[in-house]
Scaffold this active site. Sequence first.
Site, PDB file in Angstrom:
ATOM      1  CE  LYS A  51      -3.527   2.124   2.932  1.00  0.00           C
ATOM      2  NZ  LYS A  51      -4.433   1.924   4.066  1.00  0.00           N
ATOM      3  CD  GLU A  92       9.397  -5.877   7.362  1.00  0.00           C
ATOM      4  OE1 GLU A  92       9.086  -4.786   6.811  1.00  0.00           O
ATOM      5  OE2 GLU A  92       9.263  -6.088   8.574  1.00  0.00           O
ATOM      6  N   GLY A 127      -4.872  -2.063   5.302  1.00  0.00           N
ATOM      7  CA  GLY A 127      -4.073  -3.190   4.808  1.00  0.00           C
ATOM      8  C   GLY A 127      -4.724  -4.534   5.074  1.00  0.00           C
ATOM      9  NE  ARG A 128      -6.386  -4.297  11.318  1.00  0.00           N
ATOM     10  CZ  ARG A 128      -5.750  -3.142  11.493  1.00  0.00           C
ATOM     11  NH1 ARG A 128      -4.636  -2.892  10.835  1.00  0.00           N
ATOM     12  NH2 ARG A 128      -6.228  -2.218  12.308  1.00  0.00           N
ATOM     13  CD  GLU A 161      -1.752  -4.887  12.055  1.00  0.00           C
ATOM     14  OE1 GLU A 161      -2.413  -5.007  11.018  1.00  0.00           O
ATOM     15  OE2 GLU A 161      -0.508  -4.881  12.069  1.00  0.00           O
ATOM     16  CG  HIS A 192      -3.856 -35.899  17.506  1.00  0.00           C
ATOM     17  ND1 HIS A 192      -3.833 -37.190  17.980  1.00  0.00           N
ATOM     18  CD2 HIS A 192      -4.966 -35.797  16.740  1.00  0.00           C
ATOM     19  CE1 HIS A 192      -4.872 -37.851  17.500  1.00  0.00           C
ATOM     20  NE2 HIS A 192      -5.583 -37.020  16.736  1.00  0.00           N
ATOM     21  CE  LYS A 201       5.941  -0.837  10.444  1.00  0.00           C
ATOM     22  NZ  LYS A 201       5.033  -0.082   9.594  1.00  0.00           N
TER      23      LYS A 201
HETATM   24  C1  G6Q Z   1      -2.553  -3.875   8.071  1.00  0.00           C
HETATM   25  C2  G6Q Z   1      -1.328  -3.218   8.437  1.00  0.00           C
HETATM   26  C3  G6Q Z   1      -0.073  -3.899   7.952  1.00  0.00           C
HETATM   27  C4  G6Q Z   1       0.297  -3.619   6.508  1.00  0.00           C
HETATM   28  C5  G6Q Z   1       1.730  -4.053   6.288  1.00  0.00           C
HETATM   29  C6  G6Q Z   1       2.184  -3.869   4.865  1.00  0.00           C
HETATM   30  O1  G6Q Z   1      -3.647  -3.466   8.301  1.00  0.00           O
HETATM   31  O2  G6Q Z   1      -1.383  -1.893   8.066  1.00  0.00           O
HETATM   32  O3  G6Q Z   1      -0.095  -5.278   8.146  1.00  0.00           O
HETATM   33  O4  G6Q Z   1      -0.569  -4.255   5.647  1.00  0.00           O
HETATM   34  O5  G6Q Z   1       2.571  -3.343   7.158  1.00  0.00           O
HETATM   35  O6  G6Q Z   1       2.107  -2.533   4.504  1.00  0.00           O
HETATM   36  P1  G6Q Z   1       2.262  -2.100   3.012  1.00  0.00           P
HETATM   37  O7  G6Q Z   1       1.167  -2.725   2.218  1.00  0.00           O
HETATM   38  O8  G6Q Z   1       2.198  -0.607   3.013  1.00  0.00           O
HETATM   39  O9  G6Q Z   1       3.598  -2.612   2.541  1.00  0.00           O
END
Ligand code: G6Q
Length: 554
Positions: free
Chosen positions: A206, A212, A267-268, A353, A384, A512
Amino acid sequence: MTAISSTPQWKTLEADAAGLARASMRELFEGGADRFARYSIDAAGLFLDYSKNKLTDEVVEHLLALAVTADVEGRRKAMFAGEAINTTENRAVLHVALRAGATGAYSIAGEDVSVAVRAELNKMKGFCARVHQGAFKGYSGRALDTVVNIGIGGSDLGPQMATTALQPFWIGGRRTFFVSNVDGQHLADALDACDPERTLFIIASKTFTTQETMTNATSARAWFLKNGGGESDIAKHFIALSTNAEAVAGFGIDRDNMFQFWDWVGGRYSLWSAIGLSIALQVGFESFEKLLAGARRMDEHFKTAPLAENMPVMLALTGVWNRNFIGAAAHAILPYDQHLARLPAYLQQADMESNGKRIGADGSVVAHATGPVLFGEPGTNGQHAFYQLLHQGTDIVSADFIAPAISQHELGDHHQILLSNFLAQTEALMRGKTEAEVRDELRGEGKTDAEIDALSPHKVFPGDRPTNSILMERLDPETLGSLIALYEHKVFVEGVIWGINSFDQWGVELGKVLARKILPEIAAAGEAKPQAKAHDASTNGLIDRINAMRGKGG
Ligand code: G6Q
């Protein structure tokens, strides 16, 4: 603002819980033949049985009163109206607009967002068709049959979970790898299995700034250039899913190869947007549209059903009841379907989250417990492993059991065995096994009184462990869409009751920032580094220990 836990509705529920302390769910079942009918809901292709919670009609009535007090209906309306309910980021929360279909209309501050949503979906559809037909070719003229989705968190877990869940719908001959971890082994393992001539890299981010993802994307590009591709071939093998056009261009990805979404998509909550492109490429756009349609059905239900008959609302109310009044600090997600193996991880993010917060929307510390710890594994594997604690541990853990009645692969009697376990577990968790039952059983086995005295306490199951059962006929794109939307709305309703903003995630920031500070203090392999001094004794000591180990590895 009155804290929810100071309201009379909350106090009434506390009294209810105290009053029920000596009652057992067994007795509640014995006392009400229609308990199953009363405490179950059919909606949007799903069936929810919440009768195996320690609820009575009074408790349900009081939970509904709590929902009214918390203004669940008003907040729901505000969300669907595109109000900026994510107050700390001043953003609307309108993932429902992404799956609104051909006629759905959603707007934010008077601006209709549906047009842009449909345009982007059309672009995705066209792209999928070109890839599937082999018209979108790699640098050597070969079709692209492999996708590597590089993203993390919301840009990884949703697409990965859904793609895994829909394996029976995969287009034959296509493969998708999901690379998220900055641990280079994750990317390296995927690349080992890829042919650069046939691989499409999707950089899903996003913000397009996530450390990462950008590290993995840069390494993937370097691998591509080293293994046959040239700079001018990047456009044929790298596409981006993002809200940040400038950063995408900076990375060298063609604007035409960027699929966009918007800041009102968290994002989620983004698998319904361009972030779902990896799903669509693997299962086909038609199936992706069915996924959206399933979610849309649940949205409609959530938007219109009265609170007492509203599946996400009632699921959320069982969550609040178990968390705040029964004392369950953990919640298990137990899918009885191997293809839902990633659902617990996905819901961990969706729930923890969103609702793992101690500050209320008004800025003060909340006076009650909020989101529980989520965990889970597909049944029967979990049985199990950790179910021991669910049955006999000192903590109450609530659980959702999820199963399709018909498997996509009916193999012999596998599915009947699976379902019998699914049912047996919730029955056992609810009923338990009394000491008298245990002693009878041991006597029947011919044990002596001394043996019975010694063994019986260990074989008692207290029962009264709350569970929900969620059924669907089959796990397919529609029911999966509906299931995910059910949980999204459940999390929303719980957040409203707890008075928190479910849509920000400030708790991921501190680590971070510190990692950026520590990065230059970590030695390259074979390098010597001065003693670390900038941190606490533990962090300094660990940095020195790591650097000593890495110093030897040149
Ligand atoms: C979700 C969070 C988080 C996000 C990641 C990736 O709701 O905001 O999990 O999706 O940190 O972020 P980017 O899509 O910006 O790389």
